[in-house]
Design a protein around this motif. Structure first.
Motif, mmCIF file in Angstrom:
data_model
loop_
_atom_site.group_PDB
_atom_site.id
_atom_site.type_symbol
_atom_site.label_atom_id
_atom_site.label_comp_id
_atom_site.label_asym_id
_atom_site.label_seq_id
_atom_site.Cartn_x
_atom_site.Cartn_y
_atom_site.Cartn_z
ATOM 1 N N MET A 39 0.828 -1.204 0.000
ATOM 2 C CA MET A 39 0.000 0.000 0.000
ATOM 3 C C MET A 39 0.864 1.256 0.000
ATOM 4 S SD MET A 39 -3.161 -0.876 -0.145
ATOM 5 C CE MET A 39 -3.699 0.804 0.094
ATOM 6 N N GLY A 40 1.954 1.212 0.765
ATOM 7 C CA GLY A 40 2.859 2.354 0.781
ATOM 8 C C GLY A 40 3.492 2.599 -0.578
ATOM 9 N N VAL A 41 3.910 1.530 -1.253
ATOM 10 C CA VAL A 41 4.489 1.654 -2.598
ATOM 11 C C VAL A 41 3.471 2.258 -3.556
ATOM 12 C CG1 VAL A 41 5.354 0.345 -4.590
ATOM 13 C CG2 VAL A 41 6.144 -0.220 -2.280
ATOM 14 N N THR A 42 2.226 1.798 -3.465
ATOM 15 C CA THR A 42 1.168 2.315 -4.337
ATOM 16 C C THR A 42 0.931 3.799 -4.099
ATOM 17 O OG1 THR A 42 0.058 0.165 -4.440
ATOM 18 C CG2 THR A 42 -1.275 2.095 -4.957
ATOM 19 N N ALA A 43 0.861 4.200 -2.833
ATOM 20 C CA ALA A 43 0.616 5.605 -2.496
ATOM 21 C C ALA A 43 1.728 6.503 -3.022
ATOM 22 C CB ALA A 43 0.470 5.762 -0.987
ATOM 23 N N VAL A 44 2.983 6.081 -2.811
ATOM 24 C CA VAL A 44 4.120 6.887 -3.266
ATOM 25 C C VAL A 44 4.136 6.977 -4.791
ATOM 26 C CG1 VAL A 44 6.642 6.977 -3.410
ATOM 27 C CG2 VAL A 44 5.534 6.423 -1.237
ATOM 28 N N ALA A 45 3.898 5.848 -5.462
ATOM 29 C CA ALA A 45 3.899 5.840 -6.923
ATOM 30 C C ALA A 45 2.776 6.708 -7.487
ATOM 31 C CB ALA A 45 3.760 4.410 -7.438
ATOM 32 N N ALA A 46 1.578 6.594 -6.911
ATOM 33 C CA ALA A 46 0.433 7.360 -7.399
ATOM 34 C C ALA A 46 0.653 8.851 -7.229
ATOM 35 C CB ALA A 46 -0.844 6.916 -6.675
ATOM 36 N N TYR A 47 1.108 9.243 -6.052
ATOM 37 C CA TYR A 47 1.329 10.671 -5.795
ATOM 38 C C TYR A 47 2.488 11.202 -6.636
ATOM 39 C CZ TYR A 47 2.125 15.062 -3.371
ATOM 40 O OH TYR A 47 2.287 16.398 -3.084
ATOM 41 N N GLY A 48 3.554 10.424 -6.736
ATOM 42 C CA GLY A 48 4.710 10.862 -7.511
ATOM 43 C C GLY A 48 4.372 11.064 -8.979
ATOM 44 N N VAL A 49 3.635 10.133 -9.564
ATOM 45 C CA VAL A 49 3.254 10.250 -10.970
ATOM 46 C C VAL A 49 2.322 11.436 -11.178
ATOM 47 C CG1 VAL A 49 1.946 9.145 -12.836
ATOM 48 C CG2 VAL A 49 3.599 7.816 -11.514
ATOM 49 N N MET A 110 0.021 -0.455 -9.942
ATOM 50 C CA MET A 110 -1.315 -0.052 -9.510
ATOM 51 C C MET A 110 -1.335 1.427 -9.143
ATOM 52 S SD MET A 110 -4.441 -0.917 -9.050
ATOM 53 C CE MET A 110 -4.578 -2.701 -8.900
ATOM 54 N N GLY A 111 -0.251 1.901 -8.527
ATOM 55 C CA GLY A 111 -0.161 3.325 -8.211
ATOM 56 C C GLY A 111 -0.223 4.175 -9.462
ATOM 57 N N LEU A 112 0.473 3.752 -10.509
ATOM 58 C CA LEU A 112 0.409 4.458 -11.788
ATOM 59 C C LEU A 112 -1.016 4.437 -12.331
ATOM 60 C CD1 LEU A 112 1.641 5.748 -14.361
ATOM 61 C CD2 LEU A 112 2.238 3.428 -15.105
ATOM 62 N N SER A 113 -1.679 3.297 -12.208
ATOM 63 C CA SER A 113 -3.025 3.129 -12.765
ATOM 64 C C SER A 113 -4.055 4.026 -12.089
ATOM 65 C CB SER A 113 -3.443 1.659 -12.647
ATOM 66 O OG SER A 113 -4.736 1.438 -13.161
ATOM 67 N N ILE A 114 -3.904 4.271 -10.771
ATOM 68 C CA ILE A 114 -4.908 5.061 -10.045
ATOM 69 C C ILE A 114 -4.420 6.477 -9.733
ATOM 70 C CG2 ILE A 114 -5.875 2.971 -9.014
ATOM 71 C CD1 ILE A 114 -4.573 3.816 -6.356
ATOM 72 N N SER A 115 -3.284 6.875 -10.309
ATOM 73 C CA SER A 115 -2.688 8.177 -9.976
ATOM 74 C C SER A 115 -3.592 9.358 -10.312
ATOM 75 C CB SER A 115 -1.345 8.342 -10.694
ATOM 76 O OG SER A 115 -1.499 8.267 -12.104
ATOM 77 N N SER A 116 -4.527 9.152 -11.239
ATOM 78 C CA SER A 116 -5.400 10.257 -11.644
ATOM 79 C C SER A 116 -6.309 10.735 -10.526
ATOM 80 C CB SER A 116 -6.254 9.840 -12.848
ATOM 81 O OG SER A 116 -7.072 8.730 -12.514
ATOM 82 N N ILE A 117 -6.451 9.937 -9.450
ATOM 83 C CA ILE A 117 -7.331 10.383 -8.358
ATOM 84 C C ILE A 117 -6.826 11.681 -7.742
ATOM 85 C CG2 ILE A 117 -8.123 8.043 -7.838
ATOM 86 C CD1 ILE A 117 -6.293 8.079 -5.369
ATOM 87 N N PHE A 118 -5.505 11.910 -7.783
ATOM 88 C CA PHE A 118 -4.945 13.136 -7.216
ATOM 89 C C PHE A 118 -5.225 14.349 -8.091
ATOM 90 C CE2 PHE A 118 -2.368 9.909 -5.080
ATOM 91 C CZ PHE A 118 -2.420 10.362 -3.764
#
Length: 248
Positions: A39-49, A110-118
């Protein structure tokens, strides 16, 4: 002599039970630990992207255009689903270390896939929804772990529900129906709430059945269990965000 033998037998059963209980706690801690890191990896990846996808004026950068406004977005959208199936099929051929790295790689994808939420929802509503999801997930998982009720019969119905959700979501990509999206979100919350309890009990029972297996095998089942709970959490979060998220 009979009383002594009975005592020794009871003592042996008690010792074995204590060993299994200790092993189960360690096993579940490993499952939840792997899931938490994922979950931490996903959060960092999503926010970073998401931060690299827009410039200071709020316009999409070249990266953002490629991810969100080009045919590549379809690849990014469906890639995690394909990786899950491939991972499940190849898990037995991997080492524990290799499977762990693939799991974390999947979490980043998965973080990349859901990054648009930000870009779509306010940061406060994302954090708020995450906390609500965490509380709900913890309660459902705890119930699945502690309940004496056998809920293994839920499995086939919940899996059919997931398949129905995937099909309905794909259809609604083209229909763009808000009413259909609302119905999908309600069903999604209910289905993944049920899956959280079901998967937790199934992971626990898997260990109890395989407690005597080698550590390599148990390590792989722990990774698969972490993946299952990770997917339950992510999907529960995404569906709840449809209700609780405030759009930018």
């Amino acid at each position: 002599m009979a009383d002594y033998n009975t005592y020794r037998s009871a003592q042996g059963v008690g010792t074995r039970s204590a060993v299994i209980d200790e092993g189960l706690r360690a096993y579940m801690n490993k499952v939840y630990g792997l899931m938490a890191v994922g979950m931490g990896v996903t959060a960092v990846a999503a926010y970073g992207v998401s931060t690299m996808a827009v410039d200071a004026t709020g316009q999409l950068t070249q990266l953002g255009t490629a991810i969100y406004a080009s045919p590549l977005k379809w690849v990014i959208m469906f890639a995690p689903l394909l990786v899950v199936f491939a991972f499940g099929a190849m898990l037995n051929k991997m080492s524990v270390q290799g499977a762990t790295m693939v799991f974390y790689g999947f979490a980043a994808l998965m973080g990349l896939s859901i990054s648009s939420i930000f870009l779509v929802y306010t940061p406060f509503s994302i954090v708020q929804t995450f906390l609500v999801t965490a509380i709900a997930f913890a309660g459902l998982s705890l119930w699945g772990y502690t309940t004496k009720k056998d809920i293994s019969g839920w499995g086939s119905f919940l899996i059919m529900g997931v398949i129905g959700l995937v099909v309905a979501s794909i259809v609604n990509i083209f229909l763009q129906s808000s009413a259909m999206q609302f119905a999908i979100s309600i069903l999604g919350v209910l289905i993944f709430a049920g899956l959280t309890a079901y998967d937790t009990q199934n992971i626990k029972n898997t260990y109890l059945r395989m407690a005597g297996s080698d550590q390599e095998f148990l390590g792989k089942t722990a990774i698969m269990g972490a993946l299952q709970l990770y997917l339950d959490f992510i999907n529960l979060f995404m569906f709840l965000l449809q209700f609780l998220g405030n759009r930018e």
